[in-house]
Design a protein around this motif. Structure first.
Motif, PDB file in Angstrom:
ATOM      1  N   PRO A 161      65.588  29.447  55.680  1.00 18.67           N
ATOM      2  CA  PRO A 161      65.144  28.114  56.114  1.00 18.67           C
ATOM      3  C   PRO A 161      64.212  27.486  55.073  1.00 18.67           C
ATOM      4  CG  PRO A 161      64.912  29.710  57.883  1.00 18.67           C
ATOM      5  CD  PRO A 161      65.279  30.480  56.658  1.00 18.67           C
ATOM      6  N   PHE A 162      64.349  26.190  54.900  1.00 14.99           N
ATOM      7  CA  PHE A 162      63.586  25.498  53.859  1.00 14.99           C
ATOM      8  C   PHE A 162      62.188  25.162  54.387  1.00 14.99           C
ATOM      9  CE2 PHE A 162      63.248  22.312  50.345  1.00 14.99           C
ATOM     10  CZ  PHE A 162      63.547  23.210  49.324  1.00 14.99           C
ATOM     11  N   THR A 163      61.318  26.152  54.393  1.00 15.91           N
ATOM     12  CA  THR A 163      59.937  25.994  54.846  1.00 15.91           C
ATOM     13  C   THR A 163      59.104  25.363  53.732  1.00 15.91           C
ATOM     14  OG1 THR A 163      59.376  28.178  54.010  1.00 15.91           O
ATOM     15  CG2 THR A 163      60.163  28.050  56.302  1.00 15.91           C
ATOM     16  N   ARG A 164      57.854  25.082  54.044  1.00 13.63           N
ATOM     17  CA  ARG A 164      56.963  24.531  53.004  1.00 13.63           C
ATOM     18  C   ARG A 164      56.810  25.499  51.839  1.00 13.63           C
ATOM     19  NH1 ARG A 164      51.995  21.946  56.467  1.00 13.63           N
ATOM     20  NH2 ARG A 164      53.159  20.155  57.245  1.00 13.63           N
ATOM     21  N   GLY A 165      56.653  26.778  52.162  1.00 10.36           N
ATOM     22  CA  GLY A 165      56.513  27.781  51.097  1.00 10.36           C
ATOM     23  C   GLY A 165      57.751  27.875  50.221  1.00 10.36           C
ATOM     24  N   ARG A 166      58.916  27.836  50.855  1.00  6.68           N
ATOM     25  CA  ARG A 166      60.162  27.890  50.086  1.00  6.68           C
ATOM     26  C   ARG A 166      60.325  26.619  49.256  1.00  6.68           C
ATOM     27  NH1 ARG A 166      63.151  31.532  50.753  1.00  6.68           N
ATOM     28  NH2 ARG A 166      62.885  31.839  52.977  1.00  6.68           N
ATOM     29  N   ALA A 167      59.944  25.483  49.833  1.00  7.96           N
ATOM     30  CA  ALA A 167      60.017  24.222  49.096  1.00  7.96           C
ATOM     31  C   ALA A 167      59.089  24.259  47.879  1.00  7.96           C
ATOM     32  CB  ALA A 167      59.663  23.052  50.006  1.00  7.96           C
ATOM     33  N   LEU A 168      57.892  24.831  48.065  1.00  6.58           N
ATOM     34  CA  LEU A 168      56.943  24.932  46.950  1.00  6.58           C
ATOM     35  C   LEU A 168      57.487  25.854  45.853  1.00  6.58           C
ATOM     36  CD1 LEU A 168      54.153  24.276  45.761  1.00  6.58           C
ATOM     37  CD2 LEU A 168      53.277  26.261  46.997  1.00  6.58           C
ATOM     38  N   ALA A 169      58.029  27.009  46.254  1.00  5.76           N
ATOM     39  CA  ALA A 169      58.580  27.951  45.272  1.00  5.76           C
ATOM     40  C   ALA A 169      59.780  27.347  44.550  1.00  5.76           C
ATOM     41  CB  ALA A 169      58.963  29.259  45.965  1.00  5.76           C
ATOM     42  N   THR A 170      60.655  26.684  45.314  1.00  5.74           N
ATOM     43  CA  THR A 170      61.817  26.025  44.696  1.00  5.74           C
ATOM     44  C   THR A 170      61.359  24.962  43.714  1.00  5.74           C
ATOM     45  OG1 THR A 170      63.146  26.424  46.679  1.00  5.74           O
ATOM     46  CG2 THR A 170      63.930  24.722  45.169  1.00  5.74           C
ATOM     47  N   GLY A 171      60.390  24.157  44.138  1.00  2.00           N
ATOM     48  CA  GLY A 171      59.858  23.110  43.266  1.00  2.00           C
ATOM     49  C   GLY A 171      59.227  23.662  41.999  1.00  2.00           C
ATOM     50  N   ALA A 172      58.549  24.816  42.117  1.00  2.00           N
ATOM     51  CA  ALA A 172      57.924  25.421  40.933  1.00  2.00           C
ATOM     52  C   ALA A 172      58.991  25.855  39.925  1.00  2.00           C
ATOM     53  CB  ALA A 172      57.065  26.608  41.344  1.00  2.00           C
ATOM     54  N   TRP A 173      60.074  26.464  40.413  1.00  2.00           N
ATOM     55  CA  TRP A 173      61.151  26.872  39.499  1.00  2.00           C
ATOM     56  C   TRP A 173      61.849  25.663  38.890  1.00  2.00           C
ATOM     57  CZ3 TRP A 173      61.582  31.297  37.207  1.00  2.00           C
ATOM     58  CH2 TRP A 173      61.038  32.439  37.791  1.00  2.00           C
ATOM     59  N   PHE A 174      62.067  24.632  39.699  1.00  2.00           N
ATOM     60  CA  PHE A 174      62.697  23.419  39.168  1.00  2.00           C
ATOM     61  C   PHE A 174      61.763  22.710  38.174  1.00  2.00           C
ATOM     62  CE2 PHE A 174      65.796  22.674  42.966  1.00  2.00           C
ATOM     63  CZ  PHE A 174      66.561  23.750  42.534  1.00  2.00           C
ATOM     64  N   ALA A 175      60.459  22.801  38.404  1.00  2.00           N
ATOM     65  CA  ALA A 175      59.506  22.217  37.454  1.00  2.00           C
ATOM     66  C   ALA A 175      59.580  22.947  36.111  1.00  2.00           C
ATOM     67  CB  ALA A 175      58.088  22.279  38.016  1.00  2.00           C
ATOM     68  N   LEU A 176      59.680  24.284  36.159  1.00  2.00           N
ATOM     69  CA  LEU A 176      59.827  25.046  34.918  1.00  2.00           C
ATOM     70  C   LEU A 176      61.124  24.663  34.211  1.00  2.00           C
ATOM     71  CD1 LEU A 176      58.939  27.205  32.907  1.00  2.00           C
ATOM     72  CD2 LEU A 176      60.010  28.920  34.404  1.00  2.00           C
ATOM     73  N   ALA A 177      62.198  24.504  34.990  1.00  2.00           N
ATOM     74  CA  ALA A 177      63.471  24.073  34.397  1.00  2.00           C
ATOM     75  C   ALA A 177      63.315  22.712  33.729  1.00  2.00           C
ATOM     76  CB  ALA A 177      64.561  24.021  35.465  1.00  2.00           C
ATOM     77  N   THR A 178      62.584  21.816  34.371  1.00  2.00           N
ATOM     78  CA  THR A 178      62.369  20.478  33.814  1.00  2.00           C
ATOM     79  C   THR A 178      61.517  20.536  32.552  1.00  2.00           C
ATOM     80  OG1 THR A 178      62.572  19.539  36.019  1.00  2.00           O
ATOM     81  CG2 THR A 178      61.541  18.149  34.336  1.00  2.00           C
ATOM     82  N   LEU A 179      60.520  21.431  32.535  1.00  2.00           N
ATOM     83  CA  LEU A 179      59.691  21.584  31.342  1.00  2.00           C
ATOM     84  C   LEU A 179      60.450  22.250  30.198  1.00  2.00           C
ATOM     85  CD1 LEU A 179      56.281  22.558  32.935  1.00  2.00           C
ATOM     86  CD2 LEU A 179      56.841  20.440  31.717  1.00  2.00           C
ATOM     87  N   ALA A 180      61.586  22.868  30.520  1.00  2.00           N
ATOM     88  CA  ALA A 180      62.421  23.463  29.479  1.00  2.00           C
ATOM     89  C   ALA A 180      63.451  22.473  28.957  1.00  2.00           C
ATOM     90  CB  ALA A 180      63.124  24.711  30.009  1.00  2.00           C
ATOM     91  N   SER A 181      63.946  21.601  29.844  1.00  2.00           N
ATOM     92  CA  SER A 181      64.969  20.646  29.410  1.00  2.00           C
ATOM     93  C   SER A 181      64.973  19.419  30.312  1.00  2.00           C
ATOM     94  CB  SER A 181      66.352  21.301  29.441  1.00  2.00           C
ATOM     95  OG  SER A 181      67.340  20.356  29.111  1.00  2.00           O
TER      96      SER A 181
END
Length: 197
Positions: A161-181
């Motif tokens: 389930p897409f909880t706040r914690g999962r949303a935060l973790a997903t966002g952190a990984w996507f932020a790293l992806a964005t900082l890479a490309s």
């Protein structure tokens, strides 16, 4: 909440061994090709930026480039430790093998969430073994980090389930992806559209 992931169980006798052997061959070929694959100009550009960070220079101020800095910052300690050497391309390629392995692992885990263990195992091999991905990920490029961060982010999002914690973790990984490309922007729009729809 989903339980622990099942082991990579495949039904055909010897299939698990076949999957392991094929993946081991992928890694072995990467080691051989680290010194034999022609050097791409993008590789040299990324290594130059990482060298700049390792020498105390600042990207966009002292060195201009159109790439985002996450990959170069992560590679800078390696360049600082090895110093200026003609073997730096080979060293960087070998240092990125764990990123390739982690990308394959993250792909397999994501595959287990959306399909069978057999489909996850063979799908991972097909994905990481495609010519374009395999060759490009062998080169020292920001795309190596980008692919890993994006796939891990998708795996975290698909884990339950897409909880706040999962949303935060997903966002952190996507932020790293964005900082890479910067190419993450299109994928983020697509992901958001899929989440809403």
């Amino acid at each position: 909440m989903p339980g622990p992931l099942p082991p990579p169980d495949v039904r055909v006798p010897g299939e698990r061994v076949a999957v392991a052997v094929v993946f081991a061959l992928f890694v072995a070929v990467r080691i051989v090709y680290a010194s034999r694959l022609r050097v791409d100009s993008d590789e040299l550009q990324h290594l130059h930026l990482a060298w700049g960070w390792s020498a105390g220079l600042v990207q966009y101020r002292d060195l201009f480039d159109n790439h985002l800095p996450a990959f170069h910052l992560l590679l800078a300690p390696l360049l600082r430790a090895t110093g200026e050497t003609p073997a730096i391309v080979e060293i960087a390629r070998l240092a990125l093998i764990p990123v390739f392995v982690a990308t394959a692992w993250a792909t397999w885990r994501l595959g287990l969430r959306v399909g069978s263990p057999r489909a996850a195992a063979w799908g991972t091999l097909l994905g990481v073994g495609t010519f374009e991905f395999y060759i490009r990920s062998l080169e020292g490029r920001a795309d190596d980090l980008w692919a890993l961060a994006w796939i891990v982010g998708l795996g975290v999002a698909a884990r339950g389930p897409f909880t706040r914690g999962r949303a935060l973790a997903t966002g952190a990984w996507f932020a790293l992806a964005t900082l890479a490309s910067v190419k993450s922007a299109l994928l983020l729009v697509t992901f958001a559209g899929a989440a809403v729809g």
